[in-house]
Design an enzyme around this catalytic site. Structure first.
Site, PDB file in Angstrom:
ATOM      1  N   SER A   1       0.898  -1.058  -0.031  1.00 45.02           N
ATOM      2  CA  SER A   1       0.070   0.038   0.201  1.00 45.02           C
ATOM      3  C   SER A   1       0.838   1.272  -0.044  1.00 45.02           C
ATOM      4  CB  SER A   1      -0.768  -0.003   1.359  1.00 45.02           C
ATOM      5  OG  SER A   1      -1.655  -1.220   1.025  1.00 45.02           O
TER       6      SER A   1
ATOM      7  N   ARG B   1     -10.105  -0.126 -10.645  1.00 41.74           N
ATOM      8  CA  ARG B   1     -10.516  -0.503  -9.269  1.00 41.74           C
ATOM      9  C   ARG B   1     -12.132  -0.876  -9.389  1.00 41.74           C
ATOM     10  NH1 ARG B   1      -7.459   4.173  -5.669  1.00 41.74           N
ATOM     11  NH2 ARG B   1      -5.885   2.602  -4.948  1.00 41.74           N
TER      12      ARG B   1
ATOM     13  N   SER C   1     -15.836  12.403  -5.570  1.00 44.83           N
ATOM     14  CA  SER C   1     -15.852  11.811  -4.194  1.00 44.83           C
ATOM     15  C   SER C   1     -15.326  10.327  -4.092  1.00 44.83           C
ATOM     16  CB  SER C   1     -17.186  11.551  -4.007  1.00 44.83           C
ATOM     17  OG  SER C   1     -18.111  13.146  -3.889  1.00 44.83           O
TER      18      SER C   1
ATOM     19  N   GLU D   1      -4.873  -4.401  -5.333  1.00 45.43           N
ATOM     20  CA  GLU D   1      -5.113  -3.389  -5.838  1.00 45.43           C
ATOM     21  C   GLU D   1      -5.582  -2.301  -4.733  1.00 45.43           C
ATOM     22  OE1 GLU D   1      -6.444  -3.202  -9.683  1.00 45.43           O
ATOM     23  OE2 GLU D   1      -6.231  -5.187 -10.065  1.00 45.43           O
TER      24      GLU D   1
END
Length: 409
Positions: free
Chosen positions: A136, A268, A339, A389
């Site tokens: 990460s 994503r 957002s 991911e």
């Protein structure tokens, strides 16, 4: 610009039904075997190539669907079949997205076809970003790329981990540090062509789930690649690094794109669709079981404790799909994720897959805990969605930072 709709058109329905048939007839019957073998299911990938599913043309058609729903629809159906085998079929796509997100038109046309090969000679590709000490935290990446101006070559050294198809790929896309002082803004992506000296497979991981998908370390020792293998080209890289240095010196300014993050931002919602497919598969098994399993003289679905669980499972699945579709539509129509809608879709769908597959095991009781029923495998597979991911924690961080505008840590 395509108008938003929740109705699939006739072409999309035809593709969906075709994929569903392949998943039901080819992927599902092979799922248990390849999960146990923990090997790449080359025969299934070849079957997918023969019918046109494993091909650049198919993914390009879905990618350029003007509604944005082509890719998530395809991911959901394939992963409804089996997550491990499906990831072996679509894993090359992450490397392809890495080239699409950062490469020139010439690089896209040269390298992406080599990632797939053809039905007679199937190939795979790998996207190599994570490292033993940098998952990460991409700013901690240690793999270095140094430019040898005299030979117009880049020299790569380092170790990558958690690479889907790592070491067995025909083409590797490697993210490396070119300017350590800039942190994650000093990264660039490189193509490592087939049979390049110095690249080797390290440890192959034995995993909890998605075991039919090959995951391994990739070791780079003085790997030399030609200058044209830098995605985007050196002129563009130099300009981007100059902007990053100016921004760092001034303490603000224009946002500079990170090579790995550009790939993950684009993928994503697709990962969210994978999770929806796995969750839907587990829900359907649980629903069928609840209708046919009798206890105390009646089907167990007659009990509110079971029926309400199934109601919640279906509601979460549909909500997750809507979030994925929204993010996919926004990305295709050029609407910014103001957002963090992409992260929202991945977060909610991945958490839904874990919860729904666990509930499915509970509904099946002891049977759900055995390998005689597929929900046990689905539950193991679902665990990866909240990790790869971008973990769920990272997705929440991205969302919170986007909403607040604050550097939340």
């Amino acid at each position: 610009m395509a108008e938003f709709t929740l109705d699939l058109n006739d072409d999309q329905k035809q593709v969906r039904d075709w994929l569903h048939g392949f998943a039901a007839d080819v992927i599902r019957p092979a799922a248990s075997e390849w999960d146990e073998r923990e090997e790449t299911p080359w025969p299934v990938i070849q079957e997918a190539a023969k019918v046109g599913i494993y091909s650049l043309d198919f993914y390009a058609q879905q990618f350029f669907d003007p509604t944005g729903l082509g890719i998530p629809m395809a991911m959901e159906e394939l992963f409804w079949g089996d997550a491990g085998i499906a990831l072996s079929i679509v894993g090359t796509g992450l490397a392809a997205v890495g080239v699409l997100a950062n490469g020139t038109e010439e690089q896209i046309g040269t390298w992406i076809p080599q990632m797939y090969g053809d039905a007679n000679d199937v190939k795979v590709a790998a996207f190599c970003s994570s490292e033993p000490d940098a998952g990460s935290d991409v700013g901690s990446m240690r793999t270095r790329a140094v430019y040898d101006q005299a030979k117009d070559e880049w020299v790569l050294n380092g170790t990558k981990t958690w690479a889907t198809n790592g070491g067995i790929a025909n083409v590797h896309v490697v993210v490396a540090v070119v300017d350590a002082e800039l942190g994650s803004k000093g990264h660039a992506s490189f193509i490592v062509p087939p049979d390049t000296a110095g690249l080797s497979q390290g440890q192959k991981f034995k995993k909890h789930g998605i075991r039919a998908s090959h995951t391994a370390e990739v070791v780079l020792e003085d790997v030399r690649v030609p200058g044209h293998c830098l995605l985007g080209g050196k002129e563009k890289l130099d300009q981007r690094l100059a902007r990053a240095r100016e921004r760092a010196a001034s303490g603000g300014g224009e946002r500079v794109k990170n090579a790995a993050m550009a790939t993950f931002e684009a993928s994503r919602p697709a990962v969210g669709a994978m999770a929806v497919g796995t969750a839907r598969a587990a829900y359907e098994v649980a629903l069928d079981y609840a209708k046919t399993r009798t206890q105390f003289g009646r089907p167990i679905i007659d009990n509110q404790g079971i029926a309400f669980q199934l109601a919640d499972m279906r509601t979460r699945i549909d909500a997750a799909r809507l979030l994925v579709w929204r993010a996919s539509w926004m990305a295709t129509t050029g609407k910014p994720f103001e957002s963090a809608e992409g992260s929202m879709s991945k977060l909610y769908a991945s958490e839904t897959a874990k919860k729904v597959t666990a509930q499915a095991i509970q509904i099946l009781g002891g049977n759900g805990f055995t390998r005689e029923y597929p929900v046990e495998r689905m539950h193991r597979d679902a665990a990866i969605y909240t990790i790869f991911e971008g973990t769920s924690e990272i997705q929440r961080l991205v969302i919170a930072r986007t909403l607040s505008g604050m550097p939340i840590r």
